[in-house]
Design a protein around this motif. Sequence first.
Motif, PDB file in Angstrom:
ATOM      1  N   MET A 115      75.263  34.337  20.792  1.00 42.30           N
ATOM      2  CA  MET A 115      76.640  34.571  20.331  1.00 42.30           C
ATOM      3  C   MET A 115      76.642  35.628  19.231  1.00 42.30           C
ATOM      4  O   MET A 115      75.858  35.572  18.293  1.00 42.30           O
ATOM      5  CB  MET A 115      77.244  33.267  19.806  1.00 42.30           C
ATOM      6  N   SER A 116      77.543  36.636  19.341  1.00 42.66           N
ATOM      7  CA  SER A 116      77.560  37.716  18.357  1.00 42.66           C
ATOM      8  C   SER A 116      78.893  37.822  17.633  1.00 42.66           C
ATOM      9  O   SER A 116      79.054  38.684  16.777  1.00 42.66           O
ATOM     10  CB  SER A 116      77.256  39.048  19.045  1.00 42.66           C
ATOM     11  N   ILE A 117      79.864  36.966  17.997  1.00 44.37           N
ATOM     12  CA  ILE A 117      81.161  36.968  17.321  1.00 44.37           C
ATOM     13  C   ILE A 117      81.408  35.576  16.750  1.00 44.37           C
ATOM     14  O   ILE A 117      81.453  34.588  17.481  1.00 44.37           O
ATOM     15  CB  ILE A 117      82.290  37.374  18.285  1.00 44.37           C
ATOM     16  N   TYR A 118      81.541  35.514  15.424  1.00 40.91           N
ATOM     17  CA  TYR A 118      81.747  34.249  14.738  1.00 40.91           C
ATOM     18  C   TYR A 118      83.150  34.247  14.129  1.00 40.91           C
ATOM     19  O   TYR A 118      83.549  35.222  13.477  1.00 40.91           O
ATOM     20  CB  TYR A 118      80.702  34.063  13.640  1.00 40.91           C
ATOM     21  N   ILE A 119      83.868  33.149  14.330  1.00 39.35           N
ATOM     22  CA  ILE A 119      85.249  33.078  13.875  1.00 39.35           C
ATOM     23  C   ILE A 119      85.449  31.804  13.058  1.00 39.35           C
ATOM     24  O   ILE A 119      85.084  30.709  13.487  1.00 39.35           O
ATOM     25  CB  ILE A 119      86.222  33.110  15.071  1.00 39.35           C
ATOM     26  N   ASP A 120      86.000  31.983  11.878  1.00 45.20           N
ATOM     27  CA  ASP A 120      86.398  30.861  11.034  1.00 45.20           C
ATOM     28  C   ASP A 120      87.913  30.739  11.169  1.00 45.20           C
ATOM     29  O   ASP A 120      88.672  31.502  10.560  1.00 45.20           O
ATOM     30  CB  ASP A 120      85.993  31.130   9.581  1.00 45.20           C
ATOM     31  N   ASP A 121      88.363  29.784  11.991  1.00 47.82           N
ATOM     32  CA  ASP A 121      89.791  29.659  12.261  1.00 47.82           C
ATOM     33  C   ASP A 121      90.578  29.267  11.018  1.00 47.82           C
ATOM     34  O   ASP A 121      91.733  29.676  10.846  1.00 47.82           O
ATOM     35  CB  ASP A 121      90.022  28.629  13.369  1.00 47.82           C
ATOM     36  N   GLU A 122      89.963  28.481  10.164  1.00 51.14           N
ATOM     37  CA  GLU A 122      90.677  28.057   8.959  1.00 51.14           C
ATOM     38  C   GLU A 122      90.951  29.235   8.033  1.00 51.14           C
ATOM     39  O   GLU A 122      92.055  29.391   7.503  1.00 51.14           O
ATOM     40  CB  GLU A 122      89.866  26.983   8.231  1.00 51.14           C
ATOM     41  N   TYR A 166      80.268  43.379  11.072  1.00 50.43           N
ATOM     42  CA  TYR A 166      81.620  43.945  10.953  1.00 50.43           C
ATOM     43  C   TYR A 166      82.560  42.767  10.735  1.00 50.43           C
ATOM     44  O   TYR A 166      82.609  41.841  11.550  1.00 50.43           O
ATOM     45  CB  TYR A 166      81.986  44.710  12.224  1.00 50.43           C
ATOM     46  N   VAL A 167      83.315  42.787   9.602  1.00 46.82           N
ATOM     47  CA  VAL A 167      84.084  41.615   9.201  1.00 46.82           C
ATOM     48  C   VAL A 167      85.543  41.987   8.955  1.00 46.82           C
ATOM     49  O   VAL A 167      85.840  42.993   8.293  1.00 46.82           O
ATOM     50  CB  VAL A 167      83.496  40.979   7.922  1.00 46.82           C
ATOM     51  N   MET A 168      86.442  41.145   9.494  1.00 40.87           N
ATOM     52  CA  MET A 168      87.885  41.289   9.296  1.00 40.87           C
ATOM     53  C   MET A 168      88.464  39.929   8.923  1.00 40.87           C
ATOM     54  O   MET A 168      87.883  38.890   9.225  1.00 40.87           O
ATOM     55  CB  MET A 168      88.566  41.771  10.581  1.00 40.87           C
ATOM     56  N   GLN A 169      89.640  39.960   8.318  1.00 35.40           N
ATOM     57  CA  GLN A 169      90.312  38.709   7.981  1.00 35.40           C
ATOM     58  C   GLN A 169      91.815  38.926   7.959  1.00 35.40           C
ATOM     59  O   GLN A 169      92.299  39.991   7.538  1.00 35.40           O
ATOM     60  CB  GLN A 169      89.852  38.190   6.614  1.00 35.40           C
ATOM     61  N   ARG A 226      90.799  32.315   9.077  1.00 28.03           N
ATOM     62  CA  ARG A 226      91.235  33.414   9.954  1.00 28.03           C
ATOM     63  C   ARG A 226      90.346  34.646   9.736  1.00 28.03           C
ATOM     64  O   ARG A 226      90.815  35.758   9.540  1.00 28.03           O
ATOM     65  CB  ARG A 226      92.705  33.737   9.731  1.00 28.03           C
ATOM     66  N   LEU A 227      89.043  34.396   9.794  1.00 27.63           N
ATOM     67  CA  LEU A 227      88.038  35.421   9.523  1.00 27.63           C
ATOM     68  C   LEU A 227      87.232  35.693  10.786  1.00 27.63           C
ATOM     69  O   LEU A 227      86.826  34.758  11.487  1.00 27.63           O
ATOM     70  CB  LEU A 227      87.130  34.975   8.384  1.00 27.63           C
ATOM     71  N   PHE A 228      86.971  36.978  11.068  1.00 25.46           N
ATOM     72  CA  PHE A 228      86.237  37.405  12.257  1.00 25.46           C
ATOM     73  C   PHE A 228      84.986  38.163  11.815  1.00 25.46           C
ATOM     74  O   PHE A 228      85.084  39.142  11.065  1.00 25.46           O
ATOM     75  CB  PHE A 228      87.104  38.316  13.128  1.00 25.46           C
ATOM     76  N   HIS A 229      83.822  37.723  12.298  1.00 27.66           N
ATOM     77  CA  HIS A 229      82.548  38.340  11.925  1.00 27.66           C
ATOM     78  C   HIS A 229      81.820  38.748  13.196  1.00 27.66           C
ATOM     79  O   HIS A 229      81.360  37.898  13.968  1.00 27.66           O
ATOM     80  CB  HIS A 229      81.712  37.360  11.102  1.00 27.66           C
ATOM     81  N   TYR A 268      84.338  44.429   5.754  1.00 30.63           N
ATOM     82  CA  TYR A 268      82.963  44.911   5.636  1.00 30.63           C
ATOM     83  C   TYR A 268      82.497  45.475   6.963  1.00 30.63           C
ATOM     84  O   TYR A 268      82.784  44.930   8.028  1.00 30.63           O
ATOM     85  CB  TYR A 268      82.028  43.775   5.213  1.00 30.63           C
ATOM     86  N   TRP A 269      81.732  46.578   6.884  1.00 27.45           N
ATOM     87  CA  TRP A 269      80.970  47.106   8.013  1.00 27.45           C
ATOM     88  C   TRP A 269      79.690  47.686   7.429  1.00 27.45           C
ATOM     89  O   TRP A 269      79.737  48.545   6.558  1.00 27.45           O
ATOM     90  CB  TRP A 269      81.757  48.172   8.778  1.00 27.45           C
ATOM     91  N   GLY A 270      78.550  47.180   7.873  1.00 30.91           N
ATOM     92  CA  GLY A 270      77.296  47.675   7.336  1.00 30.91           C
ATOM     93  C   GLY A 270      76.129  46.841   7.809  1.00 30.91           C
ATOM     94  O   GLY A 270      76.147  46.262   8.904  1.00 30.91           O
ATOM     95  N   LYS A 271      75.101  46.777   6.975  1.00 31.39           N
ATOM     96  CA  LYS A 271      73.878  46.074   7.331  1.00 31.39           C
ATOM     97  C   LYS A 271      74.169  44.590   7.561  1.00 31.39           C
ATOM     98  O   LYS A 271      74.979  43.978   6.866  1.00 31.39           O
ATOM     99  CB  LYS A 271      72.838  46.250   6.228  1.00 31.39           C
ATOM    100  N   ARG A 272      73.478  44.019   8.513  1.00 30.56           N
ATOM    101  CA  ARG A 272      73.756  42.662   8.970  1.00 30.56           C
ATOM    102  C   ARG A 272      73.582  41.631   7.850  1.00 30.56           C
ATOM    103  O   ARG A 272      72.629  41.686   7.079  1.00 30.56           O
ATOM    104  CB  ARG A 272      72.821  42.309  10.129  1.00 30.56           C
ATOM    105  N   VAL A 273      74.558  40.729   7.772  1.00 26.84           N
ATOM    106  CA  VAL A 273      74.440  39.556   6.906  1.00 26.84           C
ATOM    107  C   VAL A 273      74.519  38.315   7.792  1.00 26.84           C
ATOM    108  O   VAL A 273      75.241  38.289   8.795  1.00 26.84           O
ATOM    109  CB  VAL A 273      75.544  39.520   5.825  1.00 26.84           C
ATOM    110  N   HIS A 274      73.769  37.280   7.437  1.00 27.68           N
ATOM    111  CA  HIS A 274      73.735  36.067   8.259  1.00 27.68           C
ATOM    112  C   HIS A 274      75.095  35.375   8.267  1.00 27.68           C
ATOM    113  O   HIS A 274      75.611  34.993   9.320  1.00 27.68           O
ATOM    114  CB  HIS A 274      72.658  35.110   7.745  1.00 27.68           C
ATOM    115  N   THR A 275      75.660  35.198   7.082  1.00 27.02           N
ATOM    116  CA  THR A 275      76.954  34.545   6.961  1.00 27.02           C
ATOM    117  C   THR A 275      77.770  35.281   5.908  1.00 27.02           C
ATOM    118  O   THR A 275      77.278  35.525   4.800  1.00 27.02           O
ATOM    119  CB  THR A 275      76.805  33.069   6.543  1.00 27.02           C
TER     120      THR A 275
END
Length: 728
Positions: free
Chosen positions: A1-8, A21-24, A10-13, A35-42
């Motif tokens: 899985m490469s797309i992680y979503i926190d529904d509470e 690449y992170v949006m909210q 409303r965050l997309f990683h 954020y867009w850059g070097k990979r972060v785990h969480t």
Amino acid sequence: MSIYIDDEKRLFHLQGKNTSYVMQVVRDGYLAHLYWGKRVHTYRGSNKIIFMDRGFSPNPDASDRTFSLDTLPQEYPAYGNGDFRTPSYQLQLENGSTITDLRYSDYRVYKGKPKLNELPSTYAEDENEVETLEILLEDQLLELKITLTYSIYQDLDVITRSVHFHNQGSQSLKLLRALSANVDFRDDEFELMTLYGAHNNEKNIVRRKIVPGVQMVDSCRGTSSPQQAPFLSLVRKETNEEQGEVYAFNLVYSGNFTAQVQVDQYHNSRISIGINPFDFSWLLDPKETFQTPEVVMVYTDQGLGKMSETFHELYRTNLCRGPFRDKIRPIRVNNWEATYFDFNAEKIEQLAKEAKQVGIEMFVLDDGWFGKRDDDNRSLGDWIVDRRKLPNGLVDLANRIRALGLEFGLWFEPEMVSIDSDLYRNHPDWCLHVPDRPHTLGRNQLVLDLSREEVCDYIIDAISNILASVPITYVKWDMNRHLTDIGSAALPSDRQRETAHRYILGLYKVLEEITSRFPNVLFESCSSGGGRFDAGMLYYMPQTWTSDNTDAMCRLNIQYGTSLVYPPITMGAHVSSVPNHQVGRITPLDTRGYVAMAGNFGYELDLTAITEEEKEVIKQQISLYKKIRPLIQFGKFYRIFSPFDGNEAAWNFVSEDQSETVISYFKILSQPAAPLRTIKCKGLNPDYVYQNVETGELFGGDELMNVGITLPRIKQDFLSMFWRFKKA
């Protein structure tokens, strides 16, 4: 899985191999870029957006003067609601206003990657290699829905983006701007890299520090153009080939484009890229949709070399299509610089006989075989063989060449029409034109109106008739002028500014149909050389003629610059005669050969007019290229010395298993008191021992990369050196 979503939250990683690449969704439904850059785990929000009251930054909520769209980093910004920076899109309503208000509505995640309607795009052969996120934004007042599509490749640091507009309301909307991607960075400590040029001088690299204001490259010429390429990257000051951050954007589109970075008053940087809004609009009647082209986005912190490696792998395996994607490409000879328009069947056959003797595998008949084409003033559009030059027709000539053991290829320029042609006399309204205005000629020809279905059908039928009746295995598809007098007799007045984009859609329709009908024909795109060398064309044709300029020294820059984005297997590169027809320079035959061997190799000269000694050199070049061809076409390419930085150029290719490498070095001018130089290879296995194929010398991979090879001092202009190593 490469797309992680926190529904509470409303965050997309989105997570790639080495990137995040992170949006909210923030406040009342605004989609913010985090954020867009070097990979972060969480991602836990360490780089929080700071909201504060800023002068002249309006507030959508009167109760909170700290929140303004003018300072919010956004994913797809609108016009007119307080953000004064360049918007991603703009629509005009029936009442003439241009204000819209998109808010987050929903999302969807799925494996695989969707195919874009009527447009080329990268693809996934296995749905498990790509995951896609769709974010739905909605203007409830207009019942306008916009889908932002993000696809992330699991094993590459690649994100692709596109936008789909859907008018679900009752009123007609007119798109005035519809870009494909926007990224807001929270600093401006970048340098901008772009590719610029001209006919015979394509893909020059320019790098400059960004400053407050807008820095833009674009084309309004109807094509992706040799003047500017649909590519830009932001790089950190310290970035070079081996290290440093790169944020790169490449548009998969062959028409008018814009790509820009805008630095605002607070030193934030906004990247936006897509269809050029200049002279563009698109009417969206109720229930109608509009799809933007795809943008390929690459991030790396390992320098420009890694950026190029990522583009090369993606485009070779997930953009180019068909059986030739993975096939060895043939060594060609083209008759253009040997004969121009002045040839007959006997002359062509004699050239082919000479080609066979030196080991060439394919003969390509260029311009002049059809209509009454004795010069470039006539007959484009009349795709019927000229029986004066070829009395027994194309089939006879092709069979004579094939009987020699060569494949047969043919040149077309299907998108054009000459005024002196039967096609124009029968259908004068089939060209792009504006009523009551005189034609603007380019190369004494006009552009066919590919926004019209009947024109596309004519091209498909005319080209298909030739390909179905003649044993042709290669087509060079040329386009030798840009679009002027952009208007269509088939479109109403309120859709005239759709013509340029509809032309590109028509072109893609034609290419899809013809290449699907003839999958065993190798198609090469050309536009007076590299005038339309873009990712959109590579989707249909897996290689492009890199430049009409075949001078070896000029080609150092052209091929080096092109390699920033496009893999060598996509680059047509030929050895031509001297003095060179474009610049008049005389360069050694071996240098011309080694430069051309860095791409799809071939010749463009009169083989009947060269010496026996030159023929022997050509035989040796062809023999060598056949040995190293898999390495060149399917190996990894590394840039070593840049011709844009000085008096020399160098690169090397490494096989996928790191068992073989070839290294090329070029010195442009001999200089007095020149320092001794060392060339260091790249991409080898440090634990392998490599043997010089020519001398038998043994060196460790670590030694070749870290210590390097001392270059001998040779007093000669336009010098070339070549090494080939294999694992011992």
